[in-house]
Scaffold this motif. Structure first.
Motif, PDB file in Angstrom:
ATOM      1  N   ASP A 121       1.732  12.236   2.368  1.00 59.07           N
ATOM      2  CA  ASP A 121       2.019  11.838   0.990  1.00 59.07           C
ATOM      3  C   ASP A 121       3.491  12.039   0.650  1.00 59.07           C
ATOM      4  N   ARG A 122       4.065  13.138   1.126  1.00 64.56           N
ATOM      5  CA  ARG A 122       5.474  13.432   0.835  1.00 64.56           C
ATOM      6  C   ARG A 122       6.369  12.334   1.407  1.00 64.56           C
ATOM      7  N   ARG A 123       6.093  11.914   2.639  1.00 67.55           N
ATOM      8  CA  ARG A 123       6.916  10.885   3.281  1.00 67.55           C
ATOM      9  C   ARG A 123       6.752   9.535   2.570  1.00 67.55           C
ATOM     10  N   LEU A 124       5.526   9.187   2.228  1.00 61.83           N
ATOM     11  CA  LEU A 124       5.280   7.906   1.570  1.00 61.83           C
ATOM     12  C   LEU A 124       5.912   7.872   0.182  1.00 61.83           C
ATOM     13  N   PHE A 125       5.760   8.968  -0.545  1.00 64.28           N
ATOM     14  CA  PHE A 125       6.339   9.020  -1.882  1.00 64.28           C
ATOM     15  C   PHE A 125       7.865   8.921  -1.815  1.00 64.28           C
ATOM     16  N   GLY A 126       8.461   9.534  -0.803  1.00 62.56           N
ATOM     17  CA  GLY A 126       9.914   9.451  -0.638  1.00 62.56           C
ATOM     18  C   GLY A 126      10.391   8.021  -0.499  1.00 62.56           C
ATOM     19  N   LYS A 127       9.640   7.192   0.236  1.00 58.45           N
ATOM     20  CA  LYS A 127      10.012   5.785   0.400  1.00 58.45           C
ATOM     21  C   LYS A 127       9.891   5.018  -0.920  1.00 58.45           C
ATOM     22  N   ILE A 128       8.875   5.336  -1.695  1.00 57.62           N
ATOM     23  CA  ILE A 128       8.717   4.667  -2.988  1.00 57.62           C
ATOM     24  C   ILE A 128       9.873   5.046  -3.917  1.00 57.62           C
ATOM     25  N   GLU A 129      10.248   6.321  -3.929  1.00 60.58           N
ATOM     26  CA  GLU A 129      11.403   6.742  -4.732  1.00 60.58           C
ATOM     27  C   GLU A 129      12.661   5.995  -4.318  1.00 60.58           C
ATOM     28  N   THR A 130      12.878   5.894  -3.007  1.00 60.11           N
ATOM     29  CA  THR A 130      14.062   5.197  -2.498  1.00 60.11           C
ATOM     30  C   THR A 130      14.056   3.741  -2.922  1.00 60.11           C
ATOM     31  N   LEU A 131      12.918   3.082  -2.798  1.00 60.18           N
ATOM     32  CA  LEU A 131      12.818   1.675  -3.161  1.00 60.18           C
ATOM     33  C   LEU A 131      13.157   1.457  -4.630  1.00 60.18           C
ATOM     34  N   ARG A 141       6.880  -8.688  -0.815  1.00 58.34           N
ATOM     35  CA  ARG A 141       6.062  -8.845  -2.024  1.00 58.34           C
ATOM     36  C   ARG A 141       5.546  -7.498  -2.508  1.00 58.34           C
ATOM     37  N   GLU A 142       5.108  -6.646  -1.585  1.00 59.57           N
ATOM     38  CA  GLU A 142       4.628  -5.321  -1.980  1.00 59.57           C
ATOM     39  C   GLU A 142       5.746  -4.472  -2.564  1.00 59.57           C
ATOM     40  N   ALA A 143       6.960  -4.602  -2.042  1.00 60.46           N
ATOM     41  CA  ALA A 143       8.102  -3.869  -2.590  1.00 60.46           C
ATOM     42  C   ALA A 143       8.356  -4.288  -4.031  1.00 60.46           C
ATOM     43  N   ALA A 144       8.300  -5.595  -4.288  1.00 63.18           N
ATOM     44  CA  ALA A 144       8.492  -6.089  -5.652  1.00 63.18           C
ATOM     45  C   ALA A 144       7.373  -5.597  -6.575  1.00 63.18           C
ATOM     46  N   GLU A 145       6.145  -5.573  -6.050  1.00 63.93           N
ATOM     47  CA  GLU A 145       5.010  -5.106  -6.849  1.00 63.93           C
ATOM     48  C   GLU A 145       5.189  -3.633  -7.237  1.00 63.93           C
ATOM     49  N   ILE A 146       5.642  -2.824  -6.303  1.00 62.87           N
ATOM     50  CA  ILE A 146       5.864  -1.395  -6.591  1.00 62.87           C
ATOM     51  C   ILE A 146       6.837  -1.237  -7.746  1.00 62.87           C
ATOM     52  N   TYR A 147       7.929  -1.986  -7.698  1.00 62.09           N
ATOM     53  CA  TYR A 147       8.920  -1.845  -8.771  1.00 62.09           C
ATOM     54  C   TYR A 147       8.375  -2.362 -10.102  1.00 62.09           C
ATOM     55  N   ARG A 148       7.628  -3.469 -10.072  1.00 58.38           N
ATOM     56  CA  ARG A 148       7.052  -3.998 -11.311  1.00 58.38           C
ATOM     57  C   ARG A 148       6.092  -2.984 -11.947  1.00 58.38           C
ATOM     58  N   THR A 181      19.248   5.169   9.290  1.00 62.23           N
ATOM     59  CA  THR A 181      18.727   3.812   9.096  1.00 62.23           C
ATOM     60  C   THR A 181      17.807   3.822   7.879  1.00 62.23           C
ATOM     61  N   GLU A 182      18.197   3.101   6.842  1.00 61.77           N
ATOM     62  CA  GLU A 182      17.348   2.999   5.655  1.00 61.77           C
ATOM     63  C   GLU A 182      16.807   1.582   5.587  1.00 61.77           C
ATOM     64  N   LYS A 183      15.597   1.430   6.110  1.00 68.62           N
ATOM     65  CA  LYS A 183      15.006   0.102   6.226  1.00 68.62           C
ATOM     66  C   LYS A 183      14.621  -0.487   4.871  1.00 68.62           C
ATOM     67  N   VAL A 184      14.542   0.350   3.834  1.00 72.63           N
ATOM     68  CA  VAL A 184      14.295  -0.185   2.486  1.00 72.63           C
ATOM     69  C   VAL A 184      15.422  -1.138   2.094  1.00 72.63           C
ATOM     70  N   ASN A 185      16.649  -0.785   2.466  1.00 72.32           N
ATOM     71  CA  ASN A 185      17.780  -1.664   2.159  1.00 72.32           C
ATOM     72  C   ASN A 185      17.596  -3.044   2.780  1.00 72.32           C
ATOM     73  N   GLU A 186      17.026  -3.074   3.989  1.00 76.04           N
ATOM     74  CA  GLU A 186      16.888  -4.344   4.695  1.00 76.04           C
ATOM     75  C   GLU A 186      15.841  -5.240   4.035  1.00 76.04           C
ATOM     76  N   LEU A 187      14.866  -4.644   3.375  1.00 75.41           N
ATOM     77  CA  LEU A 187      13.871  -5.435   2.659  1.00 75.41           C
ATOM     78  C   LEU A 187      14.486  -6.180   1.479  1.00 75.41           C
ATOM     79  N   ILE A 188      15.411  -5.541   0.793  1.00 77.73           N
ATOM     80  CA  ILE A 188      15.958  -6.160  -0.419  1.00 77.73           C
ATOM     81  C   ILE A 188      17.306  -6.842  -0.184  1.00 77.73           C
ATOM     82  N   ARG A 189      17.941  -6.603   0.977  1.00 79.94           N
ATOM     83  CA  ARG A 189      19.271  -7.161   1.246  1.00 79.94           C
ATOM     84  C   ARG A 189      19.336  -8.686   1.025  1.00 79.94           C
TER      85      ARG A 189
END
Length: 928
Positions: free
Chosen positions: A153-163, A186-193, A569-577
């Motif tokens: 949970d800690r690792r997953l939540f960290g990625k959501i915070e970063t996104l 699409r899931e990244a956009a949904e998380i932010y919405r 390597t922050e792969k979250v950046n690559e999703l939104i780049r």
């Protein structure tokens, strides 16, 4: 005595109009140059409120303010009114000042409260976004997916915070992300919405939201008024800015006469928070393209911090990485020495795969340095590490054991997860019982303790006490508030702040569930909060992360690495780049970042003044293996920078002009009301609040006083604009604006009739005093300050009026006259407050004929005793009294000893959060 400015610093100070990029290496006097520039602008006749200085941290803003006051007084100019602070705080302050109503429609949530809400929002939904997590973790996803419970949970939540942070800062096109064929996008956009809609629904706004709102403000009529008066913008630590920050700076700078940024790309540390170092590296070309202005550069590279051998090492270290050179500002020069040559070798590497042996060697060195008098206290040395966690086999825990064997105490407040520290966990368990009645997690208690805990729960259930007050009663019961260990007190303080923010974001009915299933699990996962470095206990050897040490310096620095991640390597950046604007995309870090680790180590190495020892404790290292610990990644190059052969010889060390980390000699900033008056009322309460930062459970009372003061100021502004006092209906409108402002700032509103009483007080005051009073007002909420004998003291005059032959100073108190309740000592303290203000104005050549204390609650009494008039006091005797109080505060800080007064004010004691752990407070409670 201050050093004369060097030619490069003078170039910063005297820069006239246009855009200036100041590249400032470590220890090169950038703050002195910036302070001197602001003073020079004031000397040229620029109004104080035409100057805006943005700092990276609140501590940096406070330091800047102190140094600005000192320099300004020396040069005979007044800096009061200069905008100075972090970008978040300035955005909020300016929007409030210029009456931007949009900011009043949202409630600001502090960072911890925001993170708790975010965790609550997503903790049960992690399985809804498998594609996002798979892409974000890359090759590690399968391993993480199989984990269960807390670690997963800690690792997953960290990625959501970063996104969410990256989307907030980089502003990708969400509609295009939602329409993408890539399910991870699409899931990244949904998380932010989900997060965005939640904030909208609850009426909350976070810090990044404040900045976005500020950009809208700058394009409004109110923003135009602000832009028309700001002529000079200065931004510090620009290498750690981000695209959202840049948009704000460029918008303001487009209207400014001068725009000065200061930074050093080699010291960029905060890419993990979304900062983009390319904002500084590409500053010149971006300004030319977006602002259509040329950029002048100044290089501050004369190092005043470190001895020559350390400076030579720093130059060699950073220059040997060929891969880093394209990511540096064009034309950058090397650091230059300042001070005597020939002090010998001051940099040494120690390499041992056996961490026990390495720890033993370091402990021997620390003990030797203290014995020789090369350090006067253990806090003159520091261990800097990428992570301060005391893992089972880490070097940190090995060194701690070796030092404690020698009787040397170690101060490492970030040693483990905050919520799992023994005393923190016990507090959480007991507070959980108060909220839920669940006895399963109750620790062992004796009979009296069990009775008191049950009494606290009964009082909370009956609504006689709030959650934070219940927490303080528990901490008092356990004896934690009487601890002499600063780490314990800071832990209790940090938890108090978290609980205070919990009460702000959840209603009372929600608290039992949210505490047990959101708050506690979240607190158990987070790192220990940072402790201000000024509070390092002198008799402890400190352990700090490299990020904590930014902006600090120590005579002796040990940098230990037992594991090093060479790539980020922050792969979250690559999703939104693909979905961000081209101007933003240009700033984003590369998919594989190999340079951040080198910058981090450069920051660590450059903290050392006299001695730098680098500890390589990595295990199973292959011969010739690349490591950023060494210049160019090559262990063989570690001594190549030296002009002469030789190794460090501890027996021959002499630290010339060494003064340790003492803060003596530096001006100290105090507020008359916040420091002098608070300390006189109760040194113990002052120490808990001001020194340790405990949260207040009496925010409702703070609301009452603040609401009245702010509304009276609005009445004054109304009178200036319209030439008459407002009607009752108009006062109600002004009061509603103030209420909205306080709600947006997160100040809780009382529910016991005090809102109506506050409005009635304002109406009655305006009715009684009328136009005769307001026509004589020449200023409201006027800041005043004085520097004397190493102290800075500041205050705010509520109202300044024209008298018959001089000026009248009025101070408003949202209370009844203390004489009614026999509180003569309190009345005398308030009188001294006004005499201080009178002394300040007299020093500026103003004649003060009358001082007036105005007790506003009295206006609702049948026989009011609202005003106390008295005369100013002779300066010399009065200053001696002030100085004595300030010296007592300094002594309490030095000893870390805060005792209650001999004759405490009864009303203050009754309202005090800490009365249950104070003998004076307990006696008063029992007596009443």
């Amino acid at each position: 005595m201050a050093l004369e400015l060097n030619p490069e610093q003078k170039a910063v100070v005297n820069f006239d109009e246009g855009v200036l990029q100041v590249v400032a290496g470590p220890g090169t006097g950038k703050t002195e140059a910036l302070v001197s520039r602001v003073v020079e602008l004031l000397k040229r006749g620029n109004p104080a409120d035409s100057i805006m200085i943005v700092t990276f941290t609140r501590k940096a803003a406070e330091e800047f303010e102190v140094r600005l006051l000192e320099k300004a007084q020396e040069e005979g100019v007044d800096p009061l009114g200069v905008y100075c602070g972090t970008l978040h705080s300035l955005c909020f302050q300016i929007m409030e000042e210029f009456g931007y109503e949009e900011v009043l429609k949202r409630k600001l949530i502090e960072d911890f409260g925001r993170r708790v809400l975010l965790y609550d929002l997503f903790k049960g939904r992690f399985d809804d976004f498998p594609n996002f997590f798979s892409r974000s973790f890359g090759g590690y996803w399968e391993e993480i997916r199989k984990k269960k419970g807390e670690e997963r949970d800690r690792r997953l939540f960290g990625k959501i915070e970063t996104l969410i942070e990256r989307i907030s800062l980089y502003s990708p096109d969400l509609e295009k992300m939602e329409a993408s064929e890539d399910p991870a996008v699409r899931e990244a956009a949904e998380i932010y919405r989900i997060y965005e809609n939640f904030l909208e629904e609850k009426g909350f706004i976070d810090f990044n939201g404040v900045e976005k709102l500020f950009l809208n403000f700058l394009n409004s009529d109110s923003g135009e008024e602000f832009l028309s008066k700001v002529d000079h913008l200065l931004v510090d630590e620009y290498q750690d800015t981000n695209p959202l920050d840049e948009a704000i700076y460029f918008k303001i700078a487009s209207r400014c006469r001068s725009f000065v940024v200061v930074g050093d790309e080699d010291q960029a540390l905060f890419s993990f928070r979304g900062a983009t170092v390319k904002s500084f590296i590409k500053f010149e070309e971006r300004v030319k393209r977006k602002l259509k202005k040329p950029v002048k550069k100044v290089f501050l590279m004369r190092n005043y911090r470190s001895v020559p051998d350390i400076v030579d090492f720093l130059n060699y270290y950073i220059n040997e990485f060929s891969e880093l050179q394209p990511e540096r500002v064009k034309g950058k020069v090397e650091l230059a020495h300042f001070g005597p040559e020939g002090e010998g070798v001051r940099v040494e590497y120690l390499r041992k795969e056996n961490r026990e042996e390495l720890a033993k060697k370091v402990a021997e060195i620390i003990e030797y340095l203290k014995k020789r008098g090369l350090i006067t206290k253990f806090s003159d040395a520091v261990l800097l590490v990428p992570s301060a966690r005391e893992e089972e086999s880490s070097f940190v825990i090995k060194l701690k054991g070796e030092l404690e064997k020698r009787g040397i105490k170690v101060y490492n407040p970030r040693s483990r997860n905050f919520g799992r520290k023994g005393k923190v966990k016990k507090l959480l368990d007991l507070l959980g019982f108060v909220l839920t009645g669940d006895e399963s997690k109750l620790p062992d208690l004796n009979g009296a303790e069990k009775e008191e805990i049950e009494r606290i729960r009964d009082d909370y259930i009956a609504g006689k006490t709030g959650l934070l007050e219940a927490y303080y009663r528990i901490a008092s019961l356990l004896g934690y508030l009487e601890s002499k260990d600063p780490e314990v007190l800071f832990d209790v303080s940090h938890l108090s702040v978290f609980i205070s923010q919990l009460e702000e974001v959840y209603g009372r009915k929600e608290l039992p569930e949210k505490f047990s299933f959101v708050f506690v699990p979240f607190v158990e996962r987070i790192d220990d909060p940072e402790i201000p470095p000024d509070f390092l206990p002198e008799d402890h050897f400190p352990v700090m992360t490299i990020h904590q040490a930014k902006g600090l310096e120590f005579p002796v620095v040990f940098v230990a690495v037992d594991w090093l991640k060479e790539e980020e390597t922050e792969k979250v950046n690559e999703l939104i780049r693909p979905f961000v604007d081209d101007e933003v995309r240009e700033l984003l870090p590369p998919p594989v970042d190999i340079n951040t680790v080198k910058r981090k180590l450069y920051v660590a190495y450059s903290r050392a003044q006299q001695l730098l020892i680098i500890l390589d404790g990595r295990e199973k290292v292959k011969r010739g293996e690349y490591s950023s610990i060494y210049p160019g990644g090559d262990k063989r190059k570690r001594k190549a920078y030296r002009k002469e052969e030789g190794n460090l010889k501890l027996s021959e060390l002499e630290f010339k002009d060494f003064k340790g980390r003492s803060l003596k000699g530096k001006p100290r900033l105090y507020s008359f009301t916040g420091d002098v008056v608070s300390f006189l009322l109760c040194p113990r309460l002052y120490g808990f609040r001001k020194f340790y930062g405990f949260a207040s459970s009496s925010a409702v009372q703070e609301w009452f006083g603040t609401a009245i003061h702010r509304t009276l100021r609005q009445v004054y502004v109304f009178f200036k604009k319209n030439g008459r006092v407002p009607s009752d209906d108009e006062i109600e409108k002004l009061f509603r604006i103030v209420r909205s402002s306080l709600e947006a700032a997160g100040v809780p509103e009382p529910e016991d009739g005090r809102v109506e009483r506050a409005l009635s007080i304002v109406k009655r005051f305006v009715e009684v005093k009328g136009e005769e009073f307001y026509s004589r007002v020449v200023g409201a909420e006027l800041p005043v300050s004085v520097k004397k004998e190493g102290f800075y003291l500041k205050g705010v005059i509520d109202a300044l009026l024209k008298g018959n032959s001089g000026l009248e100073i009025w101070d408003f108190k949202s209370m009844k006259n203390p004489k009614r309740e026999g509180r003569g000592e309190l009345l005398e303290v308030y009188r001294k407050q006004l005499r201080f203000y009178g002394m300040m104005l007299s020093q500026k050549g103003k004649k003060v004929e009358k001082l007036s204390l105005c007790f506003l609650n009295e206006y609702l009494e049948k026989e009011p005793e609202a005003e106390e008039f008295f005369e100013p006091e002779e300066e010399k005797g009065f200053w001696n009294w002030i100085k004595q109080v300030l010296e007592e505060i300094e002594e309490c800080k030095r000893k870390n000893s805060w005792n209650p007064p001999e004759n405490p004010d009864v009303k203050t004691c009754k309202a005090c959060d800490f009365k249950f752990c104070c003998p004076k407070g307990r006696a008063i409670i029992q007596a009443t």
